[in-house]
Design a protein around this motif. Structure first.
Motif, mmCIF file in Angstrom:
data_model
loop_
_atom_site.group_PDB
_atom_site.id
_atom_site.type_symbol
_atom_site.label_atom_id
_atom_site.label_comp_id
_atom_site.label_asym_id
_atom_site.label_seq_id
_atom_site.Cartn_x
_atom_site.Cartn_y
_atom_site.Cartn_z
ATOM 1 N N THR A 178 0.857 -1.188 0.000
ATOM 2 C CA THR A 178 0.000 0.000 0.000
ATOM 3 C C THR A 178 0.883 1.224 0.000
ATOM 4 O O THR A 178 2.016 1.190 0.481
ATOM 5 C CB THR A 178 -0.922 0.042 1.232
ATOM 6 N N ARG A 179 0.371 2.314 -0.555
ATOM 7 C CA ARG A 179 1.085 3.592 -0.540
ATOM 8 C C ARG A 179 0.587 4.381 0.672
ATOM 9 O O ARG A 179 -0.457 5.004 0.636
ATOM 10 C CB ARG A 179 0.847 4.361 -1.824
ATOM 11 N N GLY A 180 1.354 4.353 1.741
ATOM 12 C CA GLY A 180 0.950 4.974 2.994
ATOM 13 C C GLY A 180 1.025 3.954 4.109
ATOM 14 O O GLY A 180 1.687 2.928 4.002
ATOM 15 N N LYS A 181 0.357 4.211 5.216
ATOM 16 C CA LYS A 181 0.331 3.306 6.337
ATOM 17 C C LYS A 181 -0.824 2.325 6.146
ATOM 18 O O LYS A 181 -1.976 2.729 6.038
ATOM 19 C CB LYS A 181 0.173 4.070 7.642
ATOM 20 N N GLY A 182 -0.496 1.002 6.111
ATOM 21 C CA GLY A 182 -1.496 0.005 5.813
ATOM 22 C C GLY A 182 -2.596 -0.067 6.849
ATOM 23 O O GLY A 182 -3.730 -0.402 6.534
ATOM 24 N N GLY A 183 -2.319 0.200 8.126
ATOM 25 C CA GLY A 183 -3.326 0.083 9.154
ATOM 26 C C GLY A 183 -4.149 1.325 9.365
ATOM 27 O O GLY A 183 -5.017 1.340 10.241
ATOM 28 N N GLU A 184 -3.894 2.402 8.630
ATOM 29 C CA GLU A 184 -4.618 3.655 8.794
ATOM 30 C C GLU A 184 -5.193 4.101 7.458
ATOM 31 O O GLU A 184 -4.606 3.836 6.403
ATOM 32 C CB GLU A 184 -3.691 4.753 9.340
ATOM 33 N N PRO A 185 -6.345 4.752 7.479
ATOM 34 C CA PRO A 185 -6.896 5.252 6.210
ATOM 35 C C PRO A 185 -6.041 6.363 5.629
ATOM 36 O O PRO A 185 -5.386 7.119 6.355
ATOM 37 C CB PRO A 185 -8.288 5.758 6.616
ATOM 38 N N MET A 186 -6.058 6.454 4.299
ATOM 39 C CA MET A 186 -5.326 7.513 3.601
ATOM 40 C C MET A 186 -6.297 8.657 3.330
ATOM 41 O O MET A 186 -7.344 8.467 2.711
ATOM 42 C CB MET A 186 -4.736 6.983 2.291
ATOM 43 N N VAL A 187 -5.926 9.851 3.831
ATOM 44 C CA VAL A 187 -6.793 11.018 3.724
ATOM 45 C C VAL A 187 -6.140 12.014 2.776
ATOM 46 O O VAL A 187 -4.962 12.357 2.935
ATOM 47 C CB VAL A 187 -7.041 11.656 5.106
ATOM 48 N N PHE A 188 -6.905 12.468 1.780
ATOM 49 C CA PHE A 188 -6.451 13.489 0.846
ATOM 50 C C PHE A 188 -7.337 14.723 1.043
ATOM 51 O O PHE A 188 -8.562 14.621 1.064
ATOM 52 C CB PHE A 188 -6.563 13.000 -0.599
ATOM 53 N N SER A 189 -6.685 15.879 1.213
ATOM 54 C CA SER A 189 -7.433 17.122 1.419
ATOM 55 C C SER A 189 -6.924 18.189 0.464
ATOM 56 O O SER A 189 -5.754 18.176 0.049
ATOM 57 C CB SER A 189 -7.287 17.599 2.867
ATOM 58 N N TRP A 190 -7.788 19.128 0.128
ATOM 59 C CA TRP A 190 -7.444 20.210 -0.791
ATOM 60 C C TRP A 190 -8.401 21.368 -0.581
ATOM 61 O O TRP A 190 -9.426 21.245 0.101
ATOM 62 C CB TRP A 190 -7.500 19.716 -2.245
ATOM 63 N N ARG A 191 -8.041 22.488 -1.141
ATOM 64 C CA ARG A 191 -8.886 23.680 -1.132
ATOM 65 C C ARG A 191 -9.118 24.135 -2.562
ATOM 66 O O ARG A 191 -8.184 24.115 -3.377
ATOM 67 C CB ARG A 191 -8.241 24.817 -0.332
ATOM 68 N N ARG A 192 -10.315 24.550 -2.824
ATOM 69 C CA ARG A 192 -10.636 25.053 -4.163
ATOM 70 C C ARG A 192 -10.202 26.511 -4.277
ATOM 71 O O ARG A 192 -10.317 27.293 -3.328
ATOM 72 C CB ARG A 192 -12.135 24.925 -4.438
ATOM 73 N N LYS A 193 -9.638 26.825 -5.414
ATOM 74 C CA LYS A 193 -9.197 28.190 -5.664
ATOM 75 C C LYS A 193 -10.404 29.106 -5.855
ATOM 76 O O LYS A 193 -11.299 28.816 -6.653
ATOM 77 C CB LYS A 193 -8.301 28.234 -6.898
ATOM 78 N N ILE A 194 -10.402 30.170 -5.075
ATOM 79 C CA ILE A 194 -11.519 31.114 -5.120
ATOM 80 C C ILE A 194 -11.083 32.346 -5.910
ATOM 81 O O ILE A 194 -10.050 32.961 -5.604
ATOM 82 C CB ILE A 194 -11.965 31.514 -3.703
ATOM 83 N N GLU A 195 -11.772 32.646 -6.892
ATOM 84 C CA GLU A 195 -11.482 33.831 -7.688
ATOM 85 C C GLU A 195 -11.892 35.085 -6.913
ATOM 86 O O GLU A 195 -13.042 35.232 -6.487
ATOM 87 C CB GLU A 195 -12.244 33.775 -9.016
ATOM 88 N N GLU A 196 -10.904 35.950 -6.671
ATOM 89 C CA GLU A 196 -11.162 37.190 -5.949
ATOM 90 C C GLU A 196 -11.209 38.336 -6.959
ATOM 91 O O GLU A 196 -10.283 38.529 -7.745
ATOM 92 C CB GLU A 196 -10.075 37.437 -4.907
ATOM 93 N N HIS A 197 -12.252 39.084 -6.869
ATOM 94 C CA HIS A 197 -12.454 40.144 -7.845
ATOM 95 C C HIS A 197 -11.609 41.370 -7.570
ATOM 96 O O HIS A 197 -11.413 42.195 -8.460
ATOM 97 C CB HIS A 197 -13.936 40.534 -7.855
ATOM 98 N N HIS A 198 -11.055 41.464 -6.314
ATOM 99 C CA HIS A 198 -10.309 42.689 -6.052
ATOM 100 C C HIS A 198 -8.950 42.697 -6.760
ATOM 101 O O HIS A 198 -8.272 43.721 -6.769
ATOM 102 C CB HIS A 198 -10.107 42.868 -4.532
ATOM 103 N N ASN A 199 -8.518 41.528 -7.335
ATOM 104 C CA ASN A 199 -7.261 41.519 -8.086
ATOM 105 C C ASN A 199 -7.340 42.401 -9.327
ATOM 106 O O ASN A 199 -6.315 42.851 -9.843
ATOM 107 C CB ASN A 199 -6.907 40.092 -8.496
ATOM 108 N N THR A 200 -8.507 42.613 -9.820
ATOM 109 C CA THR A 200 -8.654 43.427 -11.026
ATOM 110 C C THR A 200 -8.692 44.915 -10.718
ATOM 111 O O THR A 200 -8.718 45.726 -11.646
ATOM 112 C CB THR A 200 -9.943 43.013 -11.743
#
Length: 638
Positions: A178-200
């Motif tokens: 297994t890729r990771g620890k076999g006795g523990e669940p593999m958790v994948f987390s991420w954040r979605r990129k939020i378009e900020e209008h003040h950059n313009t």
């Protein structure tokens, strides 16, 4: 018996066994018919069938039955291929299964998976669940053939979103790979990129630029710390106005992607648009005159609404800034510690600091001042803080001298020591370690010195030599001149301790040395081998020095105690010598070193002593003392 076993082995073949049974039946019938005749044919033995089977088992033992496998099947490998889409992560899971048992076996599917379809080696596969089990929702596959099988599952996993973060959890498995620890669940987390209008929005930012200018004799160093505060929009780059005589060597910062020098401008590009703040450091050099009127180059921020900071100027080397020649515009005098880096870290009395007015970036600023240079004078780069001499005199004119020097050194590589005429060097050491000194063209000794690190205060270290010098034998009364080595360094203070035979009285004549009570050295490096006040008996306590004192007593003509010699040959003396050797090795001094090192010699201090002191001995000067001696009649009669 052996013949019988060989016969049984021959009968093991089925055809032979049938023949044997037929012959036995015939023989049995013949024996019934001829019961009245007790004689039998030679070479034949009649046994029962059970005895035959027992003998056959002994001749052909059965092989041990193989042990059953510890498990019916094992999940060898699990591979996931998922794609995040809306509220679920869908894809496939490939299970590699190794079946070890003959017959039907149950292979558990990892729990927590939403299985849409299952295939076994490309063919549809039905998954079953046992409601009577503890985990009624646990799916499993039923396999009937031993060997390796590949199960492909079409699965889906729910996506959990909390505080703007999304994650999925792959269940734990008991697979071998297994890729990771076999006795523990593999958790994948991420954040979605939020378009900020003040950059313009249009870019608005403030900046602070603090620079330090070091006026050297050959070149001028320039160092500037830049801090940007973005108030609106996002900054992709920063522009700094450069004077014509400034060359940038390096731009460093966590967000710096690249930088480029253009005519009159420095362009700094960020790795990604800066929406809050950014800072970086600029290092370079400028071409300015060595002295006279100097226009200090000032770096300016461009495309900022407001600029703060300051500038610090210092003269490197022998020189100063004339206070009455300072001419500024858009700057005001300030304390260097209030400007922050890189000005606050400077500890120079010639430093001048100026703060910029909190005004727009287009305001005029200039700084002109006058620099005066001076010729550097030669100063002392090495000095002997304290010199300590211990001299052992014998009535036959021989002398053994131990010279120890506490030195401070910034630049010198060697110290030149000139021994008295006819003297022979016995031992030399630097900071407690034996060394082999060199020889100068004038027969002087060249001893290496330790140097201080750049910019650090030179610490003290000890240099030690021991030499032997012959002289005319003593008479009942007379004078002698004790000459000490000459160094090419000045000596601040000198202490001289003279040990002489108990049969004589010594008196020092008036000169550069004055007689006084014994005092320990003032230098800490000489206190590590601190001297003790001399008395009429032996002054040291180590077994090694006892042996050296025995040699010195024989040189002065004093009779040795015969019991001491007997003790050296006794068992107690051998035990003491062995303990001394063990202590020597335990202290680390007995470790082997590369090359051949000189023998370390300790001065065998013996007899009464005379202590003399002197101050401020010049370089290349051989200190000497005139000593009068007279034989003590009472001492000689004992």
């Amino acid at each position: 018996m052996a013949i019988l076993e060989r016969s049984l082995r021959a009968l093991a073949h089925p055809s032979a066994l049938i023949a044997f049974l037929f012959a036995s039946i015939c023989f049995y019938s013949s024996t019934v018919t001829l019961a009245q005749d007790p004689a039998h044919s030679p070479g034949w033995v009649v046994i029962s069938v059970s005895e035959y089977h027992a003998l056959r088992v002994r001749a052909f033992p059965a092989e041990r039955e193989p042990e059953p496998p510890p498990v019916d099947a094992t999940l060898t490998r699990v591979d996931y291929d998922l794609r995040v889409d809306s509220d679920f992560a869908s894809g496939s899971a490939i299970l590699t299964v190794d079946v070890l048992k003959n017959g039907w076996v149950r292979v558990p599917i990892p729990s927590g998976l939403f299985v849409r379809e299952a295939r076994l080696d490309g063919k549809p596969l039905s998954l079953a669940s046992l409601s009577a089990a503890k985990d009624g929702g646990q799916l499993s596959a039923l396999l009937s053939h031993p060997g390796r099988a590949v199960i492909t599952l079409a699965i889906a996993l729910p996506i959990v979103a909390t505080a703007g973060e999304e994650k999925i959890s792959l269940p734990a498995t008991f697979s071998g790979v297994t890729r990771g620890k076999g006795g523990e669940p593999m958790v994948f987390s991420w954040r979605r990129k939020i378009e900020e209008h003040h950059n313009t929005l249009p870019l608005r930012m403030h900046g602070a630029l603090t620079q330090f200018v070091g006026l050297g004799e050959d070149s001028t160093s320039v160092c500037a710390n830049v801090a940007l505060d973005v108030r609106q929009g996002a900054a992709k780059e920063a522009r700094i106005e450069l004077p014509e005589n400034v060359t940038v060597n390096q731009v460093q910062g966590a967000l710096i992607g690249d930088w480029e020098m253009k005519p009159g401008e420095l362009l700094v590009t960020f790795l990604e648009p800066v929406e809050q703040s950014a800072s970086f450091v600029i290092t370079g050099e400028a071409n300015l005159p060595r002295d006279g009127q100097v226009d200090i180059p000032l770096l300016r921020l461009k495309n900022v609404e407001r600029e703060t900071g300051g500038v610090g100027v210092d003269v490197l080397g022998a020189g100063e800034i004339k206070e009455d020649s300072v001419n500024t515009q858009g700057l005001q005098r300030a304390d260097g510690s209030d400007l922050g880096e890189p000005v606050a870290s400077r500890q120079s009395p010639a430093l001048l600091a100026f703060r910029t007015h909190a005004s727009g970036a287009k305001s005029q600023r200039s700084l002109r001042l006058a620099v005066s240079r001076y010729t550097q004078q030669a100063v002392l780069m090495a000095n002997v803080q304290e010199a300590r001499y211990r001299v052992l005199l014998t009535k036959d004119g021989k002398s053994l001298v131990e010279a120890r020097y506490a030195l401070r050194n910034n630049q010198r590589s060697f110290v030149k020591i000139t021994l008295p005429a006819g003297a022979t060097l016995w031992s030399a050491s630097l900071a407690g370690k034996p060394i082999r000194p060199g020889s100068g063209p004038d027969a002087s000794l060249l001893l290496p010195l330790s140097k201080a690190r750049s910019g650090a205060d030179a610490p003290e270290f000890a240099v030690e030599i021991i030499y032997f010098a012959p002289a005319p034998a003593w008479t009942d009364k007379g004078r002698m001149n004790l000459t000490l080595p000459a160094l090419d360094l000045p000596i601040s203070r000198t202490g001289l301790q003279v040990f002489y035979p108990p049969q004589f009285r010594l008196t020092a004549e008036t000169g550069s040395f004055a007689s006084q009570d014994y005092a320990n050295p003032l230098s800490p490096v000489l206190l590590t081998q601190s001297e003790e006040p001399a008395v009429d008996t032996v002054m040291t306590s180590s077994d090694t020095e006892k042996e050296l004192r025995r040699v010195a007593q024989s040189a002065t003509g004093a009779a040795m105690d015969e019991s001491a010699g007997l003790a050296q040959n006794s068992a107690a003396g051998k035990q003491a010598a062995q303990s001394l050797v063990d202590k020597f090795h335990a202290s680390g001094k007995g470790s082997r070193a590369s090359g051949i090192l000189p023998v370390r010699i300790n001065l065998p201090a013996f007899g009464p002593s005379l202590f003399l002191v002197s101050e401020l001995t010049g370089e290349n000067h051989s200190p000497s003392v005139e000593i009068s001696y007279q034989q003590d009649k009472k001492a000689g009669g004992r």
